[in-house]
Scaffold this motif. Structure first.
Motif, short mmCIF file in Angstrom:
data_model
loop_
_atom_site.label_atom_id
_atom_site.label_comp_id
_atom_site.label_asym_id
_atom_site.label_seq_id
_atom_site.Cartn_x
_atom_site.Cartn_y
_atom_site.Cartn_z
N ALA A 133 50.82 63.48 41.93
CA ALA A 133 49.17 64.57 41.64
C ALA A 133 47.67 63.96 41.87
O ALA A 133 48.24 61.99 41.98
N MET A 134 47.23 63.96 42.44
CA MET A 134 45.47 63.08 42.45
C MET A 134 44.90 64.13 40.60
O MET A 134 44.95 64.97 41.08
N GLY A 135 43.71 62.80 40.77
CA GLY A 135 43.21 63.15 39.96
C GLY A 135 41.76 63.68 40.62
O GLY A 135 41.39 64.14 42.20
N VAL A 177 52.23 54.01 41.26
CA VAL A 177 51.06 54.07 40.95
C VAL A 177 50.99 53.78 42.94
O VAL A 177 51.18 52.97 43.16
N ARG A 178 49.46 54.65 43.35
CA ARG A 178 49.15 54.39 45.29
C ARG A 178 48.30 53.42 44.71
O ARG A 178 47.61 54.85 45.08
N ILE A 179 48.12 52.25 45.64
CA ILE A 179 46.71 51.87 45.89
C ILE A 179 46.76 51.07 46.74
O ILE A 179 47.02 50.87 47.56
N GLY A 180 45.18 51.71 46.97
CA GLY A 180 44.02 51.42 48.51
C GLY A 180 43.68 50.17 48.83
O GLY A 180 43.94 48.32 48.44
N SER A 181 42.83 50.43 48.27
CA SER A 181 41.27 49.94 47.97
C SER A 181 41.62 49.02 47.41
O SER A 181 40.28 47.31 47.75
N ALA A 182 41.47 49.40 46.31
CA ALA A 182 41.64 47.73 44.84
C ALA A 182 42.54 46.62 46.08
O ALA A 182 42.15 45.56 45.23
N LEU A 204 55.52 58.62 52.28
CA LEU A 204 54.04 59.33 52.75
C LEU A 204 53.27 59.61 51.56
O LEU A 204 53.75 60.78 50.84
N VAL A 205 52.18 59.37 51.56
CA VAL A 205 51.64 60.19 50.49
C VAL A 205 50.64 60.98 51.12
O VAL A 205 50.22 61.42 50.26
N GLY A 206 50.48 61.47 52.42
CA GLY A 206 49.67 62.25 52.62
C GLY A 206 49.57 63.63 52.58
O GLY A 206 51.02 64.01 53.00
N PRO A 264 38.24 58.64 54.76
CA PRO A 264 38.74 59.03 53.23
C PRO A 264 39.95 59.58 53.00
O PRO A 264 40.82 59.95 53.32
N HIS A 265 39.57 59.61 51.40
CA HIS A 265 40.30 60.23 50.96
C HIS A 265 40.63 62.14 51.66
O HIS A 265 39.94 62.24 51.94
N GLU A 266 42.54 61.72 51.43
CA GLU A 266 42.54 63.68 52.10
C GLU A 266 41.86 64.69 51.88
O GLU A 266 41.75 65.77 52.08
N THR A 295 47.97 51.62 52.63
CA THR A 295 47.63 50.57 54.05
C THR A 295 46.43 51.82 54.76
O THR A 295 47.11 51.31 55.94
N LYS A 296 46.54 52.57 54.34
CA LYS A 296 45.80 52.95 54.99
C LYS A 296 44.34 52.79 55.53
O LYS A 296 43.58 52.92 57.04
N TYR A 297 43.71 51.78 54.84
CA TYR A 297 42.68 51.14 55.84
C TYR A 297 42.55 49.77 56.25
O TYR A 297 41.42 49.48 56.76
N VAL A 298 44.23 49.63 56.36
CA VAL A 298 44.36 48.21 57.07
C VAL A 298 45.09 47.72 58.57
O VAL A 298 45.87 49.17 58.23
N GLY A 315 47.93 58.37 40.38
CA GLY A 315 47.16 56.63 39.52
C GLY A 315 46.83 56.36 41.13
O GLY A 315 47.90 55.80 42.08
N MET A 316 45.71 56.44 41.06
CA MET A 316 45.06 55.19 42.45
C MET A 316 44.59 54.32 42.08
O MET A 316 44.19 54.02 40.82
N SER A 317 43.47 53.75 42.89
CA SER A 317 42.53 51.88 42.42
C SER A 317 41.38 53.00 41.63
O SER A 317 41.57 51.72 40.50
N GLY A 318 41.24 53.80 41.22
CA GLY A 318 39.87 54.32 40.61
C GLY A 318 40.68 54.66 39.36
O GLY A 318 39.66 54.56 38.33
C1 LIG Z 1 44.02 56.73 50.15
C2 LIG Z 1 45.30 57.57 49.01
C3 LIG Z 1 45.66 56.88 48.15
C4 LIG Z 1 45.21 54.61 47.87
O1 LIG Z 1 43.97 55.27 47.45
P1 LIG Z 1 42.22 54.36 46.86
O2 LIG Z 1 41.83 54.84 46.07
O3 LIG Z 1 42.90 53.31 48.16
O4 LIG Z 1 43.73 53.24 45.92
C5 LIG Z 1 46.86 56.81 47.38
N1 LIG Z 1 47.28 58.21 47.19
C6 LIG Z 1 46.25 59.11 48.79
C7 LIG Z 1 47.44 60.29 48.60
C8 LIG Z 1 45.92 58.61 49.36
O5 LIG Z 1 45.58 58.96 50.54
#
Ligand SMILES: *Cc1c(COP(=O)(O)O)cnc(C)c1O
Length: 249
Positions: A168-170, A225-230, A84-86, A242-244, A36-39, A209-212
């Motif tokens: 992990a992040m892609g 899965v960690r989903i924000g923007s979608a 806490l994902v960041g 921005p993404h970290e 929910t970091k965008y909202v 996995g994130m939105s993309g």
């Molecule tokens: C922002 C963020 C997400 C979500 O990203 P979206 O592309 O908006 O879905 C997931 N994981 C981490 C670590 C983030 O910083």
């Protein structure tokens, strides 16, 4: 706003179900963490009403601001489970511990040791994931693949830290093929750690996995899965960030 989020949520859940179908998995194996970091906090309240209780934030300050802006208190079944994902700085550990249900971003022994110290003081055991940087992109947090196993072996010796899996992040570059390779590398590491019994039966989460790219995450075995923007498409972004792992502003 609630209707927009409800529609987005339905689409995301459908995409999760489709990806699970392709991978021969049950959607019940995949937990959606809404980032929910965008909202604002009103969007979190809407998510809770829609039945989404796993809520992620990438910054400690924002997690605390939102958590304290909601009426729910610990123990309330309607309360959010905060993830806490960041990146977590050591000087923020004490503040986030009472709130976070799962810290996804442990990537050093020093950070794990600070979580141990503060958890012991608070008489709690803190669930964490080890963040791995599978692509080696320098702009990202996370421990390198070769260093991950030795670090995990050290973390599991800390009695007030409970290692639950990997995050992990892609990679930013390289498209789908690079993302798939990166996720598969993390999956191999996860399998290797499980085979060695690291973390015992509680070691069973793969946050990929994130939105993309969450479909790829699910195909690779993601349990989170960690989903924000979608989820928030069509809403005004009140907290654009921005993404970290994107270049610093
Ligand atoms: C922002 C963020 C997400 C979500 O990203 P979206 O592309 O908006 O879905 C997931 N994981 C981490 C670590 C983030 O910083």
């Amino acid at each position: 706003m609630k209707q927009v989020i409800a529609d987005n949520l339905a689409r995301v859940q459908e995409r999760i179900a489709t990806a699970c179908g392709r991978a021969g998995r049950s959607p019940a194996e995949v937990r959606l963490v809404a980032v929910t970091k965008y909202v604002g906090v009103d969007a979190v309240a809407a998510l809770l009403q829609l039945g989404v209780h796993d809520i992620g934030e990438s910054r400690v300050q924002e997690l605390i601001r939102k958590a304290t802006g909601l009426p729910h208190r610990a123990g309330d079944p309607q309360a959010p489970r905060w993830h806490l994902v960041g990146h977590l700085q050591r000087n923020k550990v004490k503040a986030v511990l009472p709130l976070a249900a799962l810290i996804h971003s442990v990537d050093s022994l020093r950070l794990a040791e600070e979580i141990e110290t503060q958890s012991e003081r608070a008489e709690v055991v803190t669930p964490v994931l080890l963040e791995v940087n599978p692509s080696g992109e320098a702009s990202k947090f996370g421990v390198s693949v070769p260093a991950a196993l030795p670090l995990a072996e050290q973390i599991v010796t800390l009695p007030h830290v409970s290692l639950r899996g990997l995050m992990a992040m892609g990679p930013l570059a390289g498209g789908e093929a690079a993302t798939r390779r990166a996720f598969e590398r993390v999956r191999e590491l996860y399998d290797e750690m499980r085979a060695e019994g690291i973390g015992g039966a509680d070691f069973r989460e793969l946050s990929l996995g994130m939105s993309g790219d969450f479909e790829l995450g699910i195909e690779t075995g993601a349990t989170i899965v960690r989903i924000g923007s979608a989820l928030f498409e069509g809403l005004p972004q009140t907290h654009a960030e921005p993404h970290e792992h994107e270049p610093a502003r």
